[in-house]
Design an enzyme around this catalytic site. Sequence first.
Site, PDB file in Angstrom:
ATOM      1  N   GLU A  61      85.075  74.223  87.955  1.00 58.30           N
ATOM      2  CA  GLU A  61      86.705  74.677  87.870  1.00 58.30           C
ATOM      3  C   GLU A  61      87.408  74.599  85.652  1.00 58.30           C
ATOM      4  O   GLU A  61      87.604  74.662  84.946  1.00 58.30           O
ATOM      5  CB  GLU A  61      87.129  74.148  88.849  1.00 58.30           C
ATOM      6  CG  GLU A  61      89.339  74.251  88.943  1.00 58.30           C
ATOM      7  CD  GLU A  61      89.966  73.463  89.729  1.00 58.30           C
ATOM      8  OE1 GLU A  61      90.928  74.024  89.869  1.00 58.30           O
ATOM      9  OE2 GLU A  61      89.025  72.746  90.043  1.00 58.30           O
ATOM     10  N   HIS A  62      86.881  72.903  85.894  1.00 60.54           N
ATOM     11  CA  HIS A  62      87.563  72.572  84.854  1.00 60.54           C
ATOM     12  C   HIS A  62      86.273  71.371  84.157  1.00 60.54           C
ATOM     13  O   HIS A  62      85.472  71.120  84.457  1.00 60.54           O
ATOM     14  CB  HIS A  62      88.543  70.926  85.031  1.00 60.54           C
ATOM     15  CG  HIS A  62      89.933  70.928  86.022  1.00 60.54           C
ATOM     16  ND1 HIS A  62      89.856  71.063  87.496  1.00 60.54           N
ATOM     17  CD2 HIS A  62      90.902  72.092  84.907  1.00 60.54           C
ATOM     18  CE1 HIS A  62      91.076  71.072  87.804  1.00 60.54           C
ATOM     19  NE2 HIS A  62      91.567  71.837  86.499  1.00 60.54           N
TER      20      HIS A  62
END
Length: 439
Positions: A318-319
């Site tokens: 995600e990040h």
Amino acid sequence: MSRTIKAATTSSTAPSGNDTVGQTVRELIADVRSRGDEAVRELSARFDRWEPESFRLDGEQLAEIIGTLDPQVIEDIKTVQANVRRFAEAQRESMSEIEIETAPGVFLGHRHVPIQSVGAYIPGGRYPLTASAHMTIVTAKAAGVPRVVACTPPIRGEIPAATVAAMHLAGADEIYILGGVQAIAAMSIGTETVTSVDMLAGPGNAYVAEAKRQLFGEVGIDLFAGPTEILVVADGDADPFVAAVDLLSQAEHGPDSPAVLVTTSERVAHEVQRHIDEILPGLQTGDIAGQAWRDHGQIILVDDLEEAYRVADGFAYEHVQILTENPREALDKMHAYGALFLGEGTCVSYGDKVIGTNHVLPTRGAARYTGGLWVGMYLRTVTYQEVREPKSSADLGVLCGRAARVELFEGHARSGDVRAAKYAGVQLPWTDHFETVRA
């Protein structure tokens, strides 16, 4: 070749839902579908001990709730929402509508049409995610969605004032103090007092996520959400203390939130581990972040940055935070991520809370095939066609007749035949209606 300095002890890639969660959610949705408001009220009392006269807040209540907040809180909400709105509006402006003439008098085009109603779920519980109001509601309004319904649960029997303020200032048209599966079901299915929406957006716990999954198709959804993920790519120039702090910033989201360091420097690898061990005892959310790091944290040592980027792409997290000498290199080298955070001056927490990009992002490897929530998710790109030139319609009719008959679609073929006959006098072998049609 990569070498693992710290390994995860538990897999974080499998779906968090289980048969018990799925069955419970299925029963709750069926109850709301069958009994409407009565079921919603009973479920809210059961799970949240919340049973007001009306779940929807009126204008007077909104003013009173927002009036309890420190003016600085209001100003900060407005500032962050302005950042989100500015970026979302720029994204919207980048989406061109087109119309081209592919042949004489043949016009093809597409338009971006806003979804007409959206339900935004803003979580409460341990973490009242005020920022989720910015991400879901502001972005929807920037897309031109005319009706946004927003739900958030009470927290320990109280209305979360800052969350309500964020929902209102973001532009929500209807605000309900209602949480859990009952909120998702009410927005999706509709009840006597809640008109159903066309799409759901926003994060939530395992039950909320499962409710969105089960209702997908009946309504649209933004993403299938899982635990928050962070991966840091670091070279020998990276500050190990900064990397450690940033890894823990995301680990505190939940005990199943993975945090991974991929580095070219053995020194950085060991110093990050040392700093994490030092920081955790004094971190207020250390019980959660510590469990997440123990069970799902990893440190991987690689030979060079080329390998680091390949390893990071394999996680498709995600990040992804880039702490290297030339962080923008990752824009060309990496392909699978929800959002990139480039350089020491940029942290994932900025994206979560204040900088303006959307924090609703793909997890569990979904970054391999999708991006996160953005203004385009609230728009339907729809096409239109118009043939103004009779000869072009006749030519298409002849072509359509041949193409459709290859596929044994006689009805399709005849739609083309009729136009070939009407506009170019081509004989219709299957009817004597030719002269009538031409008339």
